[in-house]
Design a protein around this motif. Structure first.
Motif, PDB file in Angstrom:
ATOM      1  N   GLU A 189      23.478  59.262  58.521  1.00  0.00           N
ATOM      2  CA  GLU A 189      22.056  58.939  58.588  1.00  0.00           C
ATOM      3  C   GLU A 189      21.340  59.937  59.498  1.00  0.00           C
ATOM      4  O   GLU A 189      21.925  60.447  60.453  1.00  0.00           O
ATOM      5  N   SER A 190      20.087  60.138  59.212  1.00  0.00           N
ATOM      6  CA  SER A 190      19.255  60.967  60.076  1.00  0.00           C
ATOM      7  C   SER A 190      17.808  60.524  59.951  1.00  0.00           C
ATOM      8  O   SER A 190      17.447  59.812  59.004  1.00  0.00           O
ATOM      9  N   GLY A 191      16.998  60.923  60.927  1.00  0.00           N
ATOM     10  CA  GLY A 191      15.568  60.663  60.862  1.00  0.00           C
ATOM     11  C   GLY A 191      15.061  59.584  61.784  1.00  0.00           C
ATOM     12  O   GLY A 191      13.864  59.327  61.828  1.00  0.00           O
ATOM     13  N   GLY A 192      15.944  58.920  62.518  1.00  0.00           N
ATOM     14  CA  GLY A 192      15.480  57.893  63.435  1.00  0.00           C
ATOM     15  C   GLY A 192      14.704  58.485  64.589  1.00  0.00           C
ATOM     16  O   GLY A 192      14.660  59.698  64.790  1.00  0.00           O
ATOM     17  N   GLY A 193      14.055  57.610  65.334  1.00  0.00           N
ATOM     18  CA  GLY A 193      13.302  58.074  66.484  1.00  0.00           C
ATOM     19  C   GLY A 193      12.400  57.007  67.045  1.00  0.00           C
ATOM     20  O   GLY A 193      12.479  55.840  66.659  1.00  0.00           O
ATOM     21  N   MET A 231       9.543  54.505  55.625  1.00  0.00           N
ATOM     22  CA  MET A 231       9.078  53.302  56.317  1.00  0.00           C
ATOM     23  C   MET A 231       7.652  53.528  56.789  1.00  0.00           C
ATOM     24  O   MET A 231       7.400  54.446  57.579  1.00  0.00           O
ATOM     25  N   ASN A 232       6.747  52.721  56.291  1.00  0.00           N
ATOM     26  CA  ASN A 232       5.338  52.816  56.654  1.00  0.00           C
ATOM     27  C   ASN A 232       4.892  51.564  57.388  1.00  0.00           C
ATOM     28  O   ASN A 232       5.551  50.526  57.325  1.00  0.00           O
ATOM     29  N   SER A 233       3.764  51.669  58.068  1.00  0.00           N
ATOM     30  CA  SER A 233       3.182  50.531  58.788  1.00  0.00           C
ATOM     31  C   SER A 233       4.234  49.830  59.639  1.00  0.00           C
ATOM     32  O   SER A 233       4.384  48.603  59.584  1.00  0.00           O
ATOM     33  N   LEU A 234       4.913  50.607  60.431  1.00  0.00           N
ATOM     34  CA  LEU A 234       6.016  50.063  61.214  1.00  0.00           C
ATOM     35  C   LEU A 234       5.537  49.074  62.252  1.00  0.00           C
ATOM     36  O   LEU A 234       4.440  49.213  62.823  1.00  0.00           O
ATOM     37  N   LYS A 235       6.385  48.075  62.478  1.00  0.00           N
ATOM     38  CA  LYS A 235       6.090  47.008  63.425  1.00  0.00           C
ATOM     39  C   LYS A 235       7.163  46.980  64.511  1.00  0.00           C
ATOM     40  O   LYS A 235       8.288  47.455  64.283  1.00  0.00           O
ATOM     41  N   PRO A 236       6.878  46.394  65.656  1.00  0.00           N
ATOM     42  CA  PRO A 236       7.901  46.304  66.706  1.00  0.00           C
ATOM     43  C   PRO A 236       9.177  45.621  66.219  1.00  0.00           C
ATOM     44  O   PRO A 236      10.280  45.997  66.636  1.00  0.00           O
ATOM     45  N   SER A 292      31.623  51.705  52.370  1.00  0.00           N
ATOM     46  CA  SER A 292      31.481  52.841  53.282  1.00  0.00           C
ATOM     47  C   SER A 292      30.195  52.687  54.075  1.00  0.00           C
ATOM     48  O   SER A 292      29.160  52.291  53.521  1.00  0.00           O
ATOM     49  N   TRP A 293      30.269  53.052  55.343  1.00  0.00           N
ATOM     50  CA  TRP A 293      29.137  52.890  56.241  1.00  0.00           C
ATOM     51  C   TRP A 293      28.925  54.136  57.084  1.00  0.00           C
ATOM     52  O   TRP A 293      29.892  54.811  57.469  1.00  0.00           O
ATOM     53  N   GLY A 294      27.678  54.413  57.377  1.00  0.00           N
ATOM     54  CA  GLY A 294      27.365  55.453  58.334  1.00  0.00           C
ATOM     55  C   GLY A 294      27.414  54.895  59.747  1.00  0.00           C
ATOM     56  O   GLY A 294      27.635  53.697  59.945  1.00  0.00           O
ATOM     57  N   ARG A 295      27.173  55.765  60.714  1.00  0.00           N
ATOM     58  CA  ARG A 295      27.244  55.348  62.126  1.00  0.00           C
ATOM     59  C   ARG A 295      25.938  54.769  62.625  1.00  0.00           C
ATOM     60  O   ARG A 295      25.901  54.188  63.710  1.00  0.00           O
ATOM     61  N   GLY A 296      24.886  54.942  61.884  1.00  0.00           N
ATOM     62  CA  GLY A 296      23.614  54.354  62.263  1.00  0.00           C
ATOM     63  C   GLY A 296      22.683  55.326  62.962  1.00  0.00           C
ATOM     64  O   GLY A 296      23.118  56.317  63.560  1.00  0.00           O
ATOM     65  N   THR A 297      21.413  55.031  62.879  1.00  0.00           N
ATOM     66  CA  THR A 297      20.394  55.813  63.569  1.00  0.00           C
ATOM     67  C   THR A 297      19.359  54.846  64.163  1.00  0.00           C
ATOM     68  O   THR A 297      18.974  53.873  63.518  1.00  0.00           O
ATOM     69  N   GLN A 298      18.971  55.117  65.394  1.00  0.00           N
ATOM     70  CA  GLN A 298      18.076  54.209  66.107  1.00  0.00           C
ATOM     71  C   GLN A 298      16.624  54.430  65.690  1.00  0.00           C
ATOM     72  O   GLN A 298      16.145  55.566  65.664  1.00  0.00           O
ATOM     73  N   VAL A 299      15.963  53.326  65.392  1.00  0.00           N
ATOM     74  CA  VAL A 299      14.525  53.346  65.142  1.00  0.00           C
ATOM     75  C   VAL A 299      13.878  52.426  66.165  1.00  0.00           C
ATOM     76  O   VAL A 299      14.236  51.255  66.271  1.00  0.00           O
ATOM     77  N   THR A 300      12.952  52.963  66.929  1.00  0.00           N
ATOM     78  CA  THR A 300      12.251  52.184  67.935  1.00  0.00           C
ATOM     79  C   THR A 300      10.760  52.266  67.673  1.00  0.00           C
ATOM     80  O   THR A 300      10.201  53.362  67.599  1.00  0.00           O
ATOM     81  N   VAL A 301      10.138  51.100  67.526  1.00  0.00           N
ATOM     82  CA  VAL A 301       8.709  51.029  67.286  1.00  0.00           C
ATOM     83  C   VAL A 301       8.072  50.430  68.531  1.00  0.00           C
ATOM     84  O   VAL A 301       8.321  49.277  68.877  1.00  0.00           O
ATOM     85  N   SER A 302       7.256  51.220  69.185  1.00  0.00           N
ATOM     86  CA  SER A 302       6.660  50.806  70.453  1.00  0.00           C
ATOM     87  C   SER A 302       5.198  50.419  70.263  1.00  0.00           C
ATOM     88  O   SER A 302       4.465  51.040  69.498  1.00  0.00           O
ATOM     89  N   SER A 303       4.816  49.371  70.985  1.00  0.00           N
ATOM     90  CA  SER A 303       3.412  48.957  70.949  1.00  0.00           C
ATOM     91  C   SER A 303       2.664  49.512  72.153  1.00  0.00           C
ATOM     92  O   SER A 303       1.471  49.309  72.287  1.00  0.00           O
TER      93      SER A 303
END
Length: 128
Positions: free
Chosen positions: A6-10, A85-90, A117-128
């Motif tokens: 996976e890639s693209g988290g943030g 992913m659009n209109s992201l929420k906390p 099969s699974w990936g290792r994951g990517t963190q997505v953080t939505v801040s208010s």
């Protein structure tokens, strides 16, 4: 066995958009679906969305909380699935995991056990 990355988290702000990618390598023989799940500390892994394909036909399914905001697509030539992913929420904050498998039927798309099969994951953080 297929490997998923996976890639693209943030970190983004409420209302922002973010795109995740899941690249598969090692062959997808016998696998005809890829899904996205997410997990927060202390909670079970939650189904987000899945895409299944047969030849050039494909179908997508989403959990209610993201339907209309998230969109799945697939580039078969690159063996890559994209989650826009659009209109992201906390409450979208989580570690997002990509999975590949061969669910028995459409009712199995949301079951983590349907994916081998699974990936290792990517963190997505939505801040208010």
């Amino acid at each position: 066995q297929v490997q998923l990355v996976e890639s693209g988290g943030g970190l983004v702000l409420v209302g922002d958009s973010l795109g995740l990618s899941c690249a598969a390598s090692g062959g997808m023989h016998g696998l005809w679906a890829m899904g996205w799940f997410r997990q927060t500390p202390g909670k079970e892994r939650e189904f987000v969305a899945a895409i299944a394909w047969s030849g050039t036909f494909h179908s997508t399914t989403y959990t209610d909380s993201v339907r209309g905001r998230f969109s799945l697509s697939r580039d078969s030539a690159k063996n890559t699935v994209y989650l826009q992913m659009n209109s992201l929420k906390p409450e979208d904050t989580a570690v997002y995991f990509c999975a590949a498998g061969a669910p028995h039927d459409s009712s199995s798309f949301s079951n983590p056990l349907a994916y081998s099969s699974w990936g290792r994951g990517t963190q997505v953080t939505v801040s208010s």
